[in-house]
Design a protein around this motif. Structure first.
Motif, PDB file in Angstrom:
ATOM      1  N   GLY A  33       0.384  -1.169   0.266  1.00 61.85           N
ATOM      2  CA  GLY A  33      -0.211  -0.567  -0.243  1.00 61.85           C
ATOM      3  C   GLY A  33       0.657   1.516  -0.038  1.00 61.85           C
ATOM      4  N   TYR A  45      -8.413   0.698   1.326  1.00 64.91           N
ATOM      5  CA  TYR A  45      -7.310   0.067   2.570  1.00 64.91           C
ATOM      6  C   TYR A  45      -7.848  -1.192   3.050  1.00 64.91           C
ATOM      7  N   THR A  47      -9.022  -3.487   6.259  1.00 68.62           N
ATOM      8  CA  THR A  47      -7.934  -3.695   6.653  1.00 68.62           C
ATOM      9  C   THR A  47      -8.393  -4.312   7.998  1.00 68.62           C
ATOM     10  N   GLN A  53      -1.262  -1.019   9.610  1.00 70.58           N
ATOM     11  CA  GLN A  53      -1.486  -0.335   8.618  1.00 70.58           C
ATOM     12  C   GLN A  53      -1.178   1.130   8.310  1.00 70.58           C
TER      13      GLN A  53
END
Length: 256
Positions: A33, A45, A47, A53
């Motif tokens: 990412g 994104y 998750t 992250q």
């Protein structure tokens, strides 16, 4: 490019305080990412709260989910209002979700009641059919306790198969460059490539990253990227894998 990335590992609740999950940290997804973002692309994104992250920035949208069902719902919502140029499905998705949980005593009580409901025990063939039918009915028992008592000596957990998320991605986003992932444990390179190719063909992916858990230790992360022609390239770290995936996705998108 408009990129969608899934990363981390889904979690399936047993009760309000317990769940089944996996060991995925999301570190590889984070690396991928951040590299897409550094190249100037927009990234959505998806998750989990426990996963690492990417660093927040204006071109990044982070959406947190827990279960496979929540992942499916979130993906469909995203597909309803935007088109993605690339999809990197690196999330470790649970193959099964919890259906119900019973103590050993309650399970035996329910099964005995089902088997003796007609007043006699059936023959072997009928018994198998009765057992399958009984297990199916018992599996649908509604979970009453918010927290399962810890007093039972044995706990029976009923699991049911989750839908395969990767199987729907091509249908939902037919023009996206699709990258799938496959993790095996303790197999030969030839077997890793063979299974990776089967996943690519079955789910109509453009690329599949095949890796072996035994080859993931610290900074070392061996991954084999397989394309639709069966050609392979190997990377040895998460950074190298991210660089390889971003390069290949950009090339595929430009050549469409």
């Amino acid at each position: 490019m408009n990129i969608l990335i899934t990363a981390g590992g889904t979690s399936e609740k047993i009760d309000t305080v317990r769940s089944i999950t996996n060991h995925s940290t999301g570190r590889l997804g984070k690396e991928i990412g951040e590299l897409f973002l550094a190249q100037g692309h927009r990234v959505t994104y998806i998750t989990t709260p426990q996963a690492v992250q990417p660093t927040k920035e204006s071109n990044l949208t982070i959406i947190e989910i827990d279960s496979t069902k929540e992942l499916e719902t979130t993906l469909l919502e995203q597909f309803d209002h935007q088109k993605f140029d690339g999809i990197i499905h690196s999330m470790a998705v649970s193959d099964f979700t919890t259906e119900t949980t019973l103590s050993e005593d309650l399970f035996i009580e329910k099964l005995a009641a089902k088997l003796t409901a007609d007043g006699h025990l059936p023959d072997a063939t009928d018994l198998r059919e009765t057992l399958y039918r009984s297990l199916d009915e018992i599996g649908k028992t509604i979970q009453q306790e918010k927290k399962i008592p810890s007093g039972t000596d044995r706990l029976l957990l009923f699991l049911k198969k989750n839908p395969k998320i990767i199987a729907m991605l091509r249908k939902q986003q037919p023009h996206a460059v699709l990258v799938g992932f496959k993790l095996l444990v303790g197999v030969s390179t030839e077997e890793l490539i063979r299974v990776g190719q089967s996943i690519l063909i079955k789910n109509n992916c453009d690329l599949v990253l095949a890796n072996d858990l035994e080859e993931i230790q610290g900074s070392h992360h061996k991954g084999i990227l397989i394309d639709a022609l069966g050609q392979t390239e190997t990377a040895q770290t998460k950074k190298e894998i991210a660089q390889l995936i971003v390069k290949k996705v950009e090339e595929k998108w430009r050549n469409q």
